[in-house]
Design a protein around this motif. Structure first.
Motif, PDB file in Angstrom:
ATOM      1  N   MET A 156     -37.308 -15.683 -25.791  1.00 16.00           N
ATOM      2  CA  MET A 156     -38.553 -16.450 -25.910  1.00 16.00           C
ATOM      3  C   MET A 156     -38.681 -17.465 -24.779  1.00 16.00           C
ATOM      4  SD  MET A 156     -38.695 -17.049 -30.034  1.00 16.00           S
ATOM      5  CE  MET A 156     -36.964 -17.484 -30.227  1.00 16.00           C
ATOM      6  N   LEU A 157     -37.580 -18.143 -24.484  1.00 12.45           N
ATOM      7  CA  LEU A 157     -37.622 -19.130 -23.409  1.00 12.45           C
ATOM      8  C   LEU A 157     -37.851 -18.469 -22.062  1.00 12.45           C
ATOM      9  CD1 LEU A 157     -34.766 -21.533 -24.502  1.00 12.45           C
ATOM     10  CD2 LEU A 157     -37.213 -21.986 -24.495  1.00 12.45           C
ATOM     11  N   GLY A 158     -37.330 -17.237 -21.904  1.00  7.83           N
ATOM     12  CA  GLY A 158     -37.605 -16.511 -20.676  1.00  7.83           C
ATOM     13  C   GLY A 158     -39.095 -16.271 -20.490  1.00  7.83           C
ATOM     14  N   THR A 159     -39.783 -16.026 -21.610  1.00  2.85           N
ATOM     15  CA  THR A 159     -41.234 -15.843 -21.550  1.00  2.85           C
ATOM     16  C   THR A 159     -41.921 -17.113 -21.071  1.00  2.85           C
ATOM     17  OG1 THR A 159     -41.134 -14.268 -23.375  1.00  2.85           O
ATOM     18  CG2 THR A 159     -43.268 -15.290 -22.930  1.00  2.85           C
ATOM     19  N   PHE A 160     -41.541 -18.246 -21.645  1.00  4.76           N
ATOM     20  CA  PHE A 160     -42.153 -19.510 -21.239  1.00  4.76           C
ATOM     21  C   PHE A 160     -41.758 -19.886 -19.812  1.00  4.76           C
ATOM     22  CE2 PHE A 160     -42.507 -19.939 -25.842  1.00  4.76           C
ATOM     23  CZ  PHE A 160     -43.809 -20.397 -25.953  1.00  4.76           C
ATOM     24  N   ALA A 161     -40.507 -19.598 -19.445  1.00 11.66           N
ATOM     25  CA  ALA A 161     -40.074 -19.904 -18.085  1.00 11.66           C
ATOM     26  C   ALA A 161     -40.880 -19.104 -17.074  1.00 11.66           C
ATOM     27  CB  ALA A 161     -38.583 -19.602 -17.931  1.00 11.66           C
ATOM     28  N   THR A 162     -41.088 -17.825 -17.376  1.00  9.20           N
ATOM     29  CA  THR A 162     -41.861 -16.970 -16.468  1.00  9.20           C
ATOM     30  C   THR A 162     -43.297 -17.468 -16.347  1.00  9.20           C
ATOM     31  OG1 THR A 162     -40.494 -15.071 -17.076  1.00  9.20           O
ATOM     32  CG2 THR A 162     -42.602 -14.612 -16.003  1.00  9.20           C
ATOM     33  N   SER A 163     -43.904 -17.799 -17.494  1.00  9.18           N
ATOM     34  CA  SER A 163     -45.292 -18.284 -17.452  1.00  9.18           C
ATOM     35  C   SER A 163     -45.372 -19.647 -16.776  1.00  9.18           C
ATOM     36  CB  SER A 163     -45.866 -18.365 -18.865  1.00  9.18           C
ATOM     37  OG  SER A 163     -45.208 -19.361 -19.621  1.00  9.18           O
ATOM     38  N   SER A 164     -44.338 -20.475 -16.961  1.00 13.57           N
ATOM     39  CA  SER A 164     -44.335 -21.804 -16.351  1.00 13.57           C
ATOM     40  C   SER A 164     -44.291 -21.714 -14.833  1.00 13.57           C
ATOM     41  CB  SER A 164     -43.138 -22.618 -16.858  1.00 13.57           C
ATOM     42  OG  SER A 164     -43.224 -22.812 -18.241  1.00 13.57           O
ATOM     43  N   VAL A 165     -43.552 -20.721 -14.322  1.00 11.89           N
ATOM     44  CA  VAL A 165     -43.467 -20.552 -12.874  1.00 11.89           C
ATOM     45  C   VAL A 165     -44.642 -19.752 -12.349  1.00 11.89           C
ATOM     46  CG1 VAL A 165     -42.093 -19.577 -11.000  1.00 11.89           C
ATOM     47  CG2 VAL A 165     -40.955 -20.738 -12.896  1.00 11.89           C
ATOM     48  N   ALA A 166     -44.945 -18.630 -13.038  1.00 13.94           N
ATOM     49  CA  ALA A 166     -45.998 -17.739 -12.551  1.00 13.94           C
ATOM     50  C   ALA A 166     -47.385 -18.342 -12.733  1.00 13.94           C
ATOM     51  CB  ALA A 166     -45.914 -16.395 -13.277  1.00 13.94           C
ATOM     52  N   GLY A 167     -47.604 -19.079 -13.850  1.00 17.98           N
ATOM     53  CA  GLY A 167     -48.929 -19.626 -14.123  1.00 17.98           C
ATOM     54  C   GLY A 167     -49.453 -20.539 -13.031  1.00 17.98           C
ATOM     55  N   PRO A 168     -48.719 -21.599 -12.686  1.00 11.38           N
ATOM     56  CA  PRO A 168     -49.205 -22.473 -11.613  1.00 11.38           C
ATOM     57  C   PRO A 168     -49.364 -21.750 -10.277  1.00 11.38           C
ATOM     58  CG  PRO A 168     -47.486 -23.561 -12.870  1.00 11.38           C
ATOM     59  CD  PRO A 168     -47.519 -22.151 -13.336  1.00 11.38           C
ATOM     60  N   LEU A 169     -48.446 -20.839  -9.976  1.00 11.47           N
ATOM     61  CA  LEU A 169     -48.551 -20.110  -8.708  1.00 11.47           C
ATOM     62  C   LEU A 169     -49.783 -19.211  -8.692  1.00 11.47           C
ATOM     63  CD1 LEU A 169     -44.823 -19.093  -8.081  1.00 11.47           C
ATOM     64  CD2 LEU A 169     -46.140 -20.881  -6.938  1.00 11.47           C
ATOM     65  N   ILE A 170     -49.952 -18.447  -9.770  1.00 11.41           N
ATOM     66  CA  ILE A 170     -51.109 -17.549  -9.834  1.00 11.41           C
ATOM     67  C   ILE A 170     -52.400 -18.349  -9.897  1.00 11.41           C
ATOM     68  CG2 ILE A 170     -52.253 -15.779 -11.206  1.00 11.41           C
ATOM     69  CD1 ILE A 170     -49.484 -14.857 -12.128  1.00 11.41           C
ATOM     70  N   GLY A 171     -52.427 -19.376 -10.769  1.00  9.92           N
ATOM     71  CA  GLY A 171     -53.637 -20.186 -10.891  1.00  9.92           C
ATOM     72  C   GLY A 171     -53.998 -20.883  -9.601  1.00  9.92           C
ATOM     73  N   GLY A 172     -52.982 -21.460  -8.941  1.00 13.31           N
ATOM     74  CA  GLY A 172     -53.252 -22.132  -7.675  1.00 13.31           C
ATOM     75  C   GLY A 172     -53.694 -21.180  -6.594  1.00 13.31           C
ATOM     76  N   ALA A 173     -53.039 -20.016  -6.518  1.00 11.03           N
ATOM     77  CA  ALA A 173     -53.397 -19.037  -5.487  1.00 11.03           C
ATOM     78  C   ALA A 173     -54.816 -18.516  -5.700  1.00 11.03           C
ATOM     79  CB  ALA A 173     -52.397 -17.886  -5.488  1.00 11.03           C
ATOM     80  N   LEU A 174     -55.167 -18.231  -6.956  1.00 13.76           N
ATOM     81  CA  LEU A 174     -56.504 -17.711  -7.230  1.00 13.76           C
ATOM     82  C   LEU A 174     -57.568 -18.780  -7.030  1.00 13.76           C
ATOM     83  CD1 LEU A 174     -55.778 -15.561 -10.419  1.00 13.76           C
ATOM     84  CD2 LEU A 174     -56.137 -14.750  -8.081  1.00 13.76           C
ATOM     85  N   ALA A 175     -57.309 -19.998  -7.520  1.00 16.50           N
ATOM     86  CA  ALA A 175     -58.292 -21.073  -7.372  1.00 16.50           C
ATOM     87  C   ALA A 175     -58.475 -21.461  -5.914  1.00 16.50           C
ATOM     88  CB  ALA A 175     -57.860 -22.293  -8.185  1.00 16.50           C
ATOM     89  N   GLY A 176     -57.455 -21.233  -5.097  1.00 17.27           N
ATOM     90  CA  GLY A 176     -57.547 -21.570  -3.679  1.00 17.27           C
ATOM     91  C   GLY A 176     -58.296 -20.556  -2.848  1.00 17.27           C
ATOM     92  N   GLN A 177     -58.656 -19.404  -3.432  1.00 12.39           N
ATOM     93  CA  GLN A 177     -59.379 -18.366  -2.700  1.00 12.39           C
ATOM     94  C   GLN A 177     -60.886 -18.569  -2.859  1.00 12.39           C
ATOM     95  OE1 GLN A 177     -57.910 -15.866  -0.848  1.00 12.39           O
ATOM     96  NE2 GLN A 177     -55.942 -16.846  -1.295  1.00 12.39           N
ATOM     97  N   ASP A 178     -61.602 -18.502  -1.755  1.00 15.35           N
ATOM     98  CA  ASP A 178     -63.063 -18.576  -1.849  1.00 15.35           C
ATOM     99  C   ASP A 178     -63.626 -17.320  -2.515  1.00 15.35           C
ATOM    100  OD1 ASP A 178     -63.190 -21.051  -0.650  1.00 15.35           O
ATOM    101  OD2 ASP A 178     -63.320 -20.214   1.366  1.00 15.35           O
ATOM    102  N   GLN A 179     -63.140 -16.165  -2.073  1.00 15.59           N
ATOM    103  CA  GLN A 179     -63.597 -14.889  -2.619  1.00 15.59           C
ATOM    104  C   GLN A 179     -62.409 -13.950  -2.748  1.00 15.59           C
ATOM    105  OE1 GLN A 179     -66.891 -13.718  -3.401  1.00 15.59           O
ATOM    106  NE2 GLN A 179     -67.560 -15.853  -3.245  1.00 15.59           N
ATOM    107  N   LEU A 180     -62.420 -13.118  -3.776  1.00 17.41           N
ATOM    108  CA  LEU A 180     -61.407 -12.086  -3.952  1.00 17.41           C
ATOM    109  C   LEU A 180     -62.090 -10.874  -4.573  1.00 17.41           C
ATOM    110  CD1 LEU A 180     -58.370 -11.502  -3.627  1.00 17.41           C
ATOM    111  CD2 LEU A 180     -58.063 -12.250  -5.985  1.00 17.41           C
ATOM    112  N   LEU A 181     -62.188  -9.800  -3.775  1.00 18.18           N
ATOM    113  CA  LEU A 181     -62.905  -8.592  -4.198  1.00 18.18           C
ATOM    114  C   LEU A 181     -64.347  -8.908  -4.597  1.00 18.18           C
ATOM    115  CD1 LEU A 181     -60.137  -6.796  -6.335  1.00 18.18           C
ATOM    116  CD2 LEU A 181     -60.718  -6.450  -3.926  1.00 18.18           C
ATOM    117  N   GLY A 182     -64.957  -9.824  -3.843  1.00 16.46           N
ATOM    118  CA  GLY A 182     -66.344 -10.171  -4.080  1.00 16.46           C
ATOM    119  C   GLY A 182     -66.585 -11.127  -5.227  1.00 16.46           C
TER     120      GLY A 182
END
Length: 614
Positions: A156-182
């Motif tokens: 269970m903690l592995g799930t939260f650890a993965t989301s804790s690391v992946a979430g900010p990275l994915i959210g930041g990367a996506l929010a930082g893009q002006d456009q992605l696939l239109g």
């Protein structure tokens, strides 16, 4: 103050008893649960690090609380309903429904054109989120005994650890893009939930096969309606009181409607009895009622920190959403470290009360450090050290409180008790989100104006106002115009879009950053006071001995012994969980266990010895 008692031999049963599941089957079920938990945890971390970018793009920074509050309101109200219905009809259909509604809400969020629209779609998303975490925790309580839970905690903690690391990275990367696939980058923050949700639906439908005996009871729709009438107006006034005025007619109306709704809910629940959304008999259990209040306070403090720290990193320190997500890792690491350590120690000793005690103390320390030490120019490493302290505190509280609630109620109430714990924590989180952000944005304007007045006499600031390079840069024009017309800072623009601060000359940006940091000091102080109350309350909570059988085993043993599957109501005392844990005896009982004087921390088998039968 309450003290702990050592677990009696009656509770020490092997997990291979009637109704027990083999290790491999538990892992199979956990794989489905972890996908649902990952979906909920990932969404929280993605949105928290990208909300500023979303709010700036939709021109509503000061309205961002609506997006978070709407999500929390609906998920809070839906949580106890999921718990009660799953107790009656089984967990699987409602867990699948929760995932489906969450995915639909995520798709709707991508079509938002204003903060109002986003808040409405986040409300739909919250209807699904209300069942994701609470039902997963209830199912874990069904299949894994409290004392054995540390064995599976790593997954269970592995799930939260993965989301804790992946979430900010994915959210930041996506929010930082002006456009992605239109499509605008931040809209992918919600679209990313779709493939994950589809996979979760498939896996859960395939593997989540937990035995359940259907119970035919009426559904407490009146309880759901009255609790909604009571909760929603109070949360609305917490969010809008700053603009309406705390003593305005609209605010007073919300107070009255909320109070009437809560009173009506209590009367309805008392009348409905065991069919109630949250049966009132559970509150006769001193441990349950105190932990419910404690969950409210912890929820307020938790979301106060989790919301404000990213704001500080992005607005004051100028970090991008991606960078702020990475800079939040010390907080996540602290949560994981404390959760793992507390789980392992609990499994060995059966003791858990010490962890929320230490956890709340660390949370208070972390918030006070942010209040006293963190300024607009504080080195990042120092801020991250304080995040670690706060994260360690959170990690010591969250798991232990859920464990305590599940352990102190009869197995038949596992779902409603787990959902109630989540409900009260979300109530605190929702109120904390609204109140803390309201305090922040009601004080930041004056703080920024004061910072500009202070900067006006500073040689460094005056040099910037006469620097030809600064005067020629169009990015500085809004601030120069503001100073020219008003003579001091007018912060009205920064409340709807703060992104311009990062493009200003550093000397002109300093008063804005200083104002935000000073305003956050006030909020962190309020949060520290709230969590300090939780610390004091924790001393009065009795530590009920942990059961060593799962919910399924307890029910199966009761049925095998020929007792009523519904069990007897034992929840009028603090020791309810212990009473319900032991099934009716089928052979002459052993003589009462002799209590040992072995020190705290000794294995239960050493502390308790049962004499041989006569």
């Amino acid at each position: 103050m309450s003290t702990a008692t050592s677990p009696p031999e009656a509770g020490a049963r092997a997990i291979s008893g009637p109704g027990g599941l083999p290790h491999r089957q538990i892992l199979t079920i956990l794989s489905g649960l972890m996908l649902g938990m990952f979906l909920a945890a990932l969404d929280q971390t993605i949105v928290s690090t990208s909300i500023r970018t979303i709010a700036d793009d939709l021109h509503g920074l000061s309205q961002q609380a609506w997006a978070t509050t709407a999500y929390l309101i609906t998920s809070t109200i839906a949580t106890p309903l999921y718990g009660k219905l799953s107790d009656l009809h089984g967990r699987k259909p409602y867990y699948l429904a929760a995932i489906g509604v969450f995915v639909v809400g995520s798709v709707l969020c991508t079509f938002s054109t204003s903060m109002t629209g986003l808040a409405a779609f986040r409300a739909v998303q919250g209807l699904g989120a209300g069942g994701l975490m609470s039902l997963a925790l209830a199912i874990i309580g069904d299949i894994v005994p409290p004392r054995e839970r540390a064995r599976y905690q790593g997954y269970m903690l592995g799930t939260f650890a993965t989301s804790s690391v992946a979430g900010p990275l994915i959210g930041g990367a996506l929010a930082g893009q002006d456009q992605l696939l239109g499509i605008t980058g931040w809209r992918w923050v919600f679209l990313v939930n779709v493939p994950i949700g589809a996979l979760a639906l498939f896996v859960v439908a395939k593997v989540l096969n937990v035995p359940h005996t259907r119970r035919d009871h009426r559904i407490d729709w009146w309880g759901a309606l009255t609790i909604s009438v009571g909760v929603v107006p109070l949360l609305l006034v917490a969010e809008q009181g700053r603009e309406w005025g705390w003593d305005s007619s609209r605010s007073l109306t919300c107070y009255v409607v909320g109070a009437v709704g809560i009173l009506a809910w209590i009367l309805v629940e008392r009348r409905v009895g065991d069919d109630a959304l949250i049966p009132m008999r559970l509150f006769r259990n001193g441990t349950f009622s105190k932990i419910s209040l404690l969950s409210v306070l912890i929820g307020m403090g938790m979301f106060g920190g989790m919301l404000l720290i990213p704001q500080y990193l992005q607005i004051v320190k100028g970090a991008s959403p991606t960078t702020s997500g990475l800079e939040m890792l010390p907080l996540m690491a602290g949560m994981i470290i404390a959760s793992v350590a507390s789980g392992q120690i609990t499994a060995k000793t059966g003791r858990y009360k010490v962890f929320p005690l230490v956890g709340t103390a660390l949370m208070v320390a972390g918030m006070l450090l942010f209040h006293l030490r963190v300024q607009w120019d504080t080195p990042l490493w120092e801020t991250m050290a304080y995040m670690l302290v706060f994260g360690l505190g959170l990690g010591g509280c969250l798991q232990s409180l859920v464990l305590a609630v599940q352990n102190t109620v009869p197995p038949r109430d596992m779902g409603v008790a787990t959902a109630s714990s989540t409900f009260f924590r979300q109530m605190g989180a929702t109120a904390g989100t609204a109140v803390f952000l309201s305090v922040l944005f009601s004080t930041v304007g004056d703080k920024i104006s004061a910072a500009f007045r202070s900067a006006a006499s500073a040689e460094r600031f005056q040099a910037a106002l006469h620097d030809p390079a600064v005067l020629r840069d169009p990015a500085n024009k809004p601030v120069l115009d503001m100073l020219g017309h008003r003579g001091s800072g007018d912060s009205s623009g920064v409340l709807s879009d703060s992104s311009f601060i990062q493009h200003l000359d550093p000397r002109l940006a300093e008063p804005f950053k200083r104002g935000f940091a000073d305003s956050m000091h006030t909020v962190f102080l309020i949060g520290a006071v709230v969590v300090a109350l939780a610390f004091l309350l924790m001393w009065f909570i009795k530590e009920v001995p942990l059961r060593q059988v799962s919910g399924l085993q307890a029910r199966a043993e009761a049925e095998a012994a020929g007792t009523d599957a519904e069990g007897t109501d034992h929840t009028s005392t603090d020791d309810a969980g212990t009473a319900d844990a032991a099934p009716a005896p089928t052979e002459p009982p052993a003589r009462p266990a002799r209590r040992s004087t072995a020190p705290y921390g000794t294995a239960p088998a050493d502390r308790w010895r049962t004499p041989p039968s006569p």
